[in-house]
Structures are given as C-alpha cells and as structure tokens.
Design an enzyme around this catalytic site. Structure first.
Site, PDB file in Angstrom:
ATOM      1  N   GLU A  46      15.949  18.217 -14.234  1.00  0.00           N
ATOM      2  CA  GLU A  46      14.749  17.575 -13.698  1.00  0.00           C
ATOM      3  C   GLU A  46      13.709  18.604 -13.266  1.00  0.00           C
ATOM      4  OE1 GLU A  46      18.303  15.193 -11.984  1.00  0.00           O
ATOM      5  OE2 GLU A  46      17.918  17.182 -12.821  1.00  0.00           O
ATOM      6  N   ALA A 148      46.349  23.552 -35.724  1.00  0.00           N
ATOM      7  CA  ALA A 148      46.215  23.317 -37.163  1.00  0.00           C
ATOM      8  C   ALA A 148      47.613  23.317 -37.761  1.00  0.00           C
ATOM      9  CB  ALA A 148      45.352  24.393 -37.809  1.00  0.00           C
ATOM     10  N   LEU A 291      54.817  26.360 -25.736  1.00  0.00           N
ATOM     11  CA  LEU A 291      53.812  26.081 -24.709  1.00  0.00           C
ATOM     12  C   LEU A 291      53.321  24.643 -24.828  1.00  0.00           C
ATOM     13  CD1 LEU A 291      51.954  26.928 -22.406  1.00  0.00           C
ATOM     14  CD2 LEU A 291      50.345  27.828 -24.117  1.00  0.00           C
ATOM     15  N   SER A 294      55.917  22.290 -23.380  1.00  0.00           N
ATOM     16  CA  SER A 294      55.994  22.371 -21.922  1.00  0.00           C
ATOM     17  C   SER A 294      54.836  21.631 -21.270  1.00  0.00           C
ATOM     18  CB  SER A 294      56.004  23.840 -21.480  1.00  0.00           C
ATOM     19  OG  SER A 294      57.166  24.492 -21.930  1.00  0.00           O
TER      20      SER A 294
END
Length: 358
Positions: A46, A148, A291, A294
């Site tokens: 703003e 991926a 990982l 977990s």
C-alpha cells in the site's frame, strides 16, 4: 484485484516470512498507481503504491489482497497513510490472520469513514499466501516434500545414480520452488552421495533457500558444497556435540543446532518447531527415502509435489521415494488430497495436500 494478485507474486522469494501483497489504486475508472511488497523489512504494498502515485489520491479506491496493517512492526501502519491520503474505499481479499491485525485494520478504516469491502477473490488470495497463513496460525513452517521418481517409484539406481530421472522442464520448475520457498532440507546421505549445492539456479534475480541438513551423527564432510559455498546460509541439525568438528564448521559460518534424539535419530518434531522459532516459514524437502518416511511418520508433511517420470529402474536395492521401516497397517497410511495433475512434456507432476486429523 486480479492485477493486485499478479503484482503480489513478484515478491516471491524476497519477502518471507511476510506475506505476498499487491496493491492497485483506481480513480475515475482509471488505474493511477500500483505497488507490491518487494522485500522483507521494506515498505508494504500500500505504501509503495501511494508513493508511486503522482495524482491526488482523495476519493480513490484501493485494492489490496490482504488487510492493511494497523500496528508498528518494521514499518509504520499502512492504515494511517491510507487515511492521511483521504482514500475513499478499500477493497480487500482476505483479513490478516495475525492477531495483531485481524479485523483491526478494517475497523480503523471504517472508524475513519472509509468504505471497506472484503472477500473479493478470497480463494485465490488464500492460495497465494498459503505459506503465510499456515505459519501465522501454527508458528511452524509449511513443509513441502518434493521428489522426482521413476514410474516404479525409484529415486536412483542401486548405485545411487539419479541424474537425471526428470526432464529439463521439471528440473527448472524445481529451481522455481527453491526460489519461492524459504529453506530446503535434505538428510546427510544426500549430502554424502550427491554433494549438492542446494541453491537456486534460475538465470537472474533469484533468492537462494536456507540449507537445512539433518545429520544425527555429524558425519558431514568439511569439504561439502553446503559447507564451502557461501551463497546461502547452512544450518545443521545434529545429536552429536563433537566440539572439535562443531568449531571447524562454525568457522565456515555453518550454524549447528544440537537436537534431542528420537528413535536414534534427530527429533524432527523439534526441528520443525525450531524452524518456526527462527522465523522460517516454509521448508522444501528434497531428501531421500529415509528422511521422507520419518517426516511422513511424524505427520510433519503438509504438501507433496511429485514428478513421475517415464522410466523403469527396478531393483530391490534401488532407493525409493519413501523407505524407512514402513507402516504396519494400512490404517496408518498417510492420506492425500490430490488437487492438481499436469503434464510437463513427458513427466507428470502430481500436487497434493496431506490430509490430517483435526
């Protein structure tokens, strides 16, 4: 408001943990000023729009995707400058979830005879600032697991070769994520096997994520790229208080955080909470199967971005996207809501929210 939301996106990668905000000012059916929040600690949208305006603002309408602030933080309250410039109407997408602001900004505007309309393109505005809303409400970062995989769920061959499973366009999108999200997390095995930089390699005007390494036993090689490269901050979470190695890493400007141990590993609940305390509002996880498991097991994942690639790797020793010990019963499985599936050349990107019990 669509223009304001588009402007807000220009702040991606530069304003965290602040929200993405864009602002448009209209008078006599003509846009007379625009602005957006450009950098954390600097002017809000703003203020930038008002400063960019060369015309008299009296009687104008201001469009902004988030409620203007009414408290002193790193910058003065936006509502004060709106009132000072005699803006007639303020159109807002969503209220600010911050208790210091929520509803108070609107009240102050209305108390000063400014017309306020709320809810225009609210759904789009909430989606744009999902990281901010999550962080303010939970004081924890939004956790996004990205991976991926081959069509049979593998992230590498049995010899840990993974370059490249996904195509170039998919990898470019991954670097856009690294620019967008505030931090990136991997486990120590990823560091040892791949020696990644974990930086954003888009062509220009990028922000590198803070690197987070989960290293229970402090096995990280001192020569690792994440230690030697100074383009971004590296934080290591460990349960090992080896003073000698910690001193070496500290001299390399690496932060070490000693964590409690859980199931013979770093307590990831502690890590996520600590990241919130450090004002880190989002984590992109690009780790391996252990990982990922977990994090899913601890119910710490909020979103999933999975690139499924048209390759078959096979092999019981080839690492999977999620490994670990696995679950015992299907009732313990992580449930997902898939909200987007799209083709990226011959890869498929699946985006999902993790469904959590309230």
């Amino acid at each position: 408001m669509k223009k304001a939301l588009k402007l807000a996106k220009l702040g991606n990668g530069f304003v965290s943990p602040n929200p993405l905000v864009g602002c448009i000012i209209v008078k006599n059916n003509k846009i007379i000023a625009t602005g957006y929040h450009q950098k954390f600690g600097e002017n809000h949208a703003e203020v930038n729009a008002i400063k960019n305006c060369t015309e008299n603002l009296e009687g104008s309408t201001l469009y902004v995707n988030l409620e203007p602030c009414c408290h002193y933080g790193k910058t003065p309250p936006c509502v004060d400058i709106i009132i000072k410039n005699k803006i007639k109407k303020v159109v807002i997408s969503t209220l600010d979830p911050n208790p210091l602001v929520s509803g108070c900004g609107v009240k102050k505007l209305r108390d000063n005879n400014i017309d306020v309309e709320i809810g225009i393109l609210a759904e789009e505005a909430l989606k744009l600032n999902e990281v901010f809303f999550h962080y303010i409400k939970t004081n924890k970062p939004l956790c996004i697991v990205k991976s991926a995989i081959s069509l049979d769920g593998k992230i590498a061959t049995k010899y840990n070769e993974s370059k490249w499973i996904s195509n170039e366009k998919s990898r470019n999108l991954t670097h856009q994520y690294r620019h967008k999200y505030q931090s990136i997390m991997v486990g120590i095995n990823t560091v040892i096997n791949d020696n990644p930089l974990l930086t954003c390699r888009l062509s220009k005007n990028v922000s590198h994520p803070i690197r987070l390494i989960i290293d229970t036993n402090l096995k990280i090689p001192i020569t690792s790229n994440v230690v030697k490269d100074k383009s971004s901050k590296t934080i290591i979470f460990t349960c090992n208080n080896d003073t000698s190695k910690i001193n070496i890493l500290t001299r390399e400007c690496v932060d070490i955080i000693i964590c409690p141990i859980k199931d013979n590993k770093v307590d990831l609940d502690f890590v996520i909470k600590k990241l919130g305390d450090l004002n880190i509002s989002s984590v992109l996880v690009e780790g391996g199967g252990n990982l990922n498991f977990s994090l899913f097991k601890s119910n710490l994942v909020d979103k999933l971005k999975l690139f499924i690639c048209p390759k078959i790797i096979g092999g019981i020793k080839s690492p999977s996207f999620v490994s670990g010990d696995g679950i015992d019963k299907l009732c313990d499985a992580t449930n997902l809501f898939i909200y987007n599936i799209k083709s990226i050349e011959n890869d498929i990107l699946v985006e999902a929210d993790v469904l959590k019990e309230v």
